[in-house]
Motif scaffolding. Structure first.
Motif, short mmCIF file in Angstrom:
data_model
loop_
_atom_site.label_atom_id
_atom_site.label_comp_id
_atom_site.label_asym_id
_atom_site.label_seq_id
_atom_site.Cartn_x
_atom_site.Cartn_y
_atom_site.Cartn_z
N LEU A 24 -25.40 130.52 22.92
CA LEU A 24 -25.27 129.25 22.16
C LEU A 24 -24.37 128.25 22.17
O LEU A 24 -24.41 126.93 22.63
CB LEU A 24 -25.63 129.45 20.62
CG LEU A 24 -26.86 130.29 20.06
CD1 LEU A 24 -26.74 130.36 18.62
CD2 LEU A 24 -27.98 129.12 20.28
N TYR A 25 -23.01 128.77 22.46
CA TYR A 25 -21.87 127.93 22.63
C TYR A 25 -21.95 127.26 24.16
O TYR A 25 -21.93 126.03 24.21
CB TYR A 25 -20.72 128.62 22.50
CG TYR A 25 -19.31 127.80 22.52
CD1 TYR A 25 -18.85 127.07 21.38
CD2 TYR A 25 -18.74 127.81 23.69
CE1 TYR A 25 -17.85 126.33 21.58
CE2 TYR A 25 -17.56 126.87 23.68
CZ TYR A 25 -16.94 126.22 22.71
OH TYR A 25 -16.06 125.47 22.88
N ALA A 26 -22.34 128.06 24.90
CA ALA A 26 -22.45 127.62 26.49
C ALA A 26 -23.47 126.30 26.49
O ALA A 26 -23.48 125.69 27.14
CB ALA A 26 -22.55 128.72 27.18
N ALA A 27 -24.65 126.77 25.84
CA ALA A 27 -25.64 126.00 26.00
C ALA A 27 -25.27 124.51 25.10
O ALA A 27 -25.95 123.74 25.80
CB ALA A 27 -26.87 126.63 25.11
N GLY A 28 -24.50 124.75 24.14
CA GLY A 28 -24.04 123.38 23.56
C GLY A 28 -23.25 122.56 24.39
O GLY A 28 -23.29 121.09 24.34
N VAL A 29 -22.43 123.31 24.91
CA VAL A 29 -21.46 122.69 26.22
C VAL A 29 -22.35 121.71 27.35
O VAL A 29 -21.99 120.80 27.48
CB VAL A 29 -20.33 123.47 26.66
CG1 VAL A 29 -19.69 122.93 27.62
CG2 VAL A 29 -19.54 124.05 25.78
N HIS A 30 -22.95 122.76 27.97
CA HIS A 30 -23.81 122.41 29.10
C HIS A 30 -24.92 121.29 28.66
O HIS A 30 -24.87 120.23 29.57
CB HIS A 30 -24.60 123.42 29.91
CG HIS A 30 -25.27 123.09 30.84
ND1 HIS A 30 -25.04 122.47 32.19
CD2 HIS A 30 -26.72 123.19 31.10
CE1 HIS A 30 -25.89 122.23 32.92
NE2 HIS A 30 -27.00 122.71 32.26
N CYS A 31 -25.76 121.30 27.84
CA CYS A 31 -26.73 120.63 27.46
C CYS A 31 -26.44 119.30 26.81
O CYS A 31 -27.32 118.32 26.93
CB CYS A 31 -27.99 121.52 26.65
SG CYS A 31 -28.55 123.00 27.57
N VAL A 62 -12.40 127.83 31.89
CA VAL A 62 -12.12 128.50 30.52
C VAL A 62 -11.36 129.71 30.71
O VAL A 62 -10.43 130.18 29.84
CB VAL A 62 -13.33 128.69 29.62
CG1 VAL A 62 -13.30 129.52 28.57
CG2 VAL A 62 -13.95 127.47 29.24
N LEU A 63 -11.87 130.50 31.94
CA LEU A 63 -10.97 131.95 32.06
C LEU A 63 -9.80 131.65 32.67
O LEU A 63 -8.84 132.63 32.06
CB LEU A 63 -12.00 132.68 33.09
CG LEU A 63 -11.58 133.96 33.31
CD1 LEU A 63 -11.51 134.89 32.05
CD2 LEU A 63 -12.38 134.72 34.36
N ILE A 91 -17.48 137.05 28.96
CA ILE A 91 -19.00 136.64 28.51
C ILE A 91 -19.39 135.31 28.84
O ILE A 91 -20.31 134.87 29.09
CB ILE A 91 -19.57 137.45 27.26
CG1 ILE A 91 -19.26 138.95 27.46
CG2 ILE A 91 -20.86 136.96 26.91
CD1 ILE A 91 -19.42 139.63 26.02
N LEU A 92 -18.48 134.34 27.92
CA LEU A 92 -18.68 133.08 27.68
C LEU A 92 -18.74 132.36 29.15
O LEU A 92 -19.37 131.56 29.58
CB LEU A 92 -17.57 132.59 26.90
CG LEU A 92 -17.62 130.70 26.71
CD1 LEU A 92 -18.83 130.56 26.19
CD2 LEU A 92 -16.34 130.47 25.92
N THR A 135 -12.98 133.45 20.84
CA THR A 135 -13.04 132.65 22.27
C THR A 135 -11.77 132.41 22.63
O THR A 135 -11.50 131.92 23.58
CB THR A 135 -13.96 131.68 22.20
OG1 THR A 135 -13.63 130.73 21.22
CG2 THR A 135 -15.47 132.00 21.95
N GLY A 136 -10.64 132.62 21.91
CA GLY A 136 -9.12 132.59 22.39
C GLY A 136 -9.09 130.95 22.51
O GLY A 136 -9.20 130.57 21.47
#
Length: 290
Positions: A24-31, A62-63, A91-92, A135-136
């Motif tokens: 969900l977090y990644a989708a919010g960032v990308h989309c 991010v990593l 994972i993120l 998520t650090g």
């Protein structure tokens, strides 16, 4: 045997939360956010800015930013926290660079992008937090600063860090609008996290000081169907002993309680404060959050 089974189930549980939340977090960032040049603070905000300048994938950034922070924090934050955070970040990263890139990007109104981006990102982070992970990023920096300077306020530290990142985005994107939309996204994310973590059972804690406290408490019990606690008190000036009525109610019930107290004793003194969470009979059940 049971302990091992419980440990395995616990690991599966937090991994499930991590996967769902990271998606969900990644989708919010990308989309929503990155496509509209919105860098809503934190390591993700820094990664979005660097991605715009260099083209390096956001997930990898991010990593790469988190790894040195985790290595620094290993000594102070513990091995378990560091390992779990690293797994969450990995994972993120995977979702950011290999999964959500296949999803369509919203190219419409930037205000809507900041709002919906904040909602989706907030939901994702809340799920990660529910699983006991993080998520650090700025969380690590904040914890390290508090180790050295415990008198500092966590909220203020995060605010200053995010403010610096948002200011940088204004310079990079050459647009004050980017900063304003980033603030909207950050605010929305925070509100969604609070709503999901602490629930929507927010309410009011009401204290009623009155010579007719017994009558008021009985009316609250019968008319509002709410529990009441009577606190022994004494007037600071008069020294007169009397009870103070204490009651937790939902926001929608507060007006009724206030009117009820006034109708019984127009001279009653009502003190009200907002509560972020209420647990117990009539609200959320009291249970240990894992």
């Amino acid at each position: 045997m049971e302990n091992r089974k419980g440990s395995v189930m616990g690991t599966i549980r937090w991994l499930s939360y991590d996967i769902a939340g990271a998606f969900l977090y990644a989708a919010g960032v990308h989309c929503f956010t990155s496509a509209h040049h919105i860098a809503p603070g934190g390591v993700t905000g820094i990664s979005i800015i660097i991605n715009y300048l260099t083209g390096i994938p956001i997930g990898i950034l991010v990593l790469l930013i988190n790894i040195p922070l985790l290595l620094i924090g290993l000594k102070f934050l513990g091995r378990r926290f560091t390992v779990r955070t690293l797994i969450s970040v990995a994972i993120l990263t995977f979702f950011l660079d290999y999964v959500v890139v296949k999803l369509p990007v919203y190219t419409g109104n930037t205000l809507l992008a900041s709002l919906f981006g904040g909602v989706v990102m907030g939901a994702g982070l809340a799920i990660v937090f529910m699983g006991g992970s993080t998520t650090g990023g700025t969380d690590i920096v904040t914890k390290l600063l508090l180790q050295k300077h415990p008198y500092l306020q966590m909220g203020r530290i995060i605010f200053i860090i995010d403010l610096i990142i948002i200011s940088a985005s204004t310079i990079v994107y050459k647009s004050i609008d980017s900063a304003l939309y980033a603030i909207i996204a950050m605010f929305t994310t925070a509100r969604v996290i609070d709503a999901l973590l602490y629930g929507l059972d927010i309410g009011k804690l009401v204290l009623v000081i009155s010579e007719k406290s017994d009558e008021i408490s009985q009316r609250i019990i019968h008319d509002l169907d709410r529990g009441v606690t009577l606190l022994k008190a004494a007037g600071g000036y008069s020294g007169k002993q009397q009870n103070v009525v204490m009651c937790a109610v939902r926001n929608s019930e507060y007006v009724k309680l206030k009117q009820l107290a006034h109708s019984i004793d127009p001279k009653s003194f009502v003190i009200v404060t907002s509560t972020s969470e209420v647990r117990g009979e009539g609200f959320k059940p009291i249970k240990e959050d894992n």
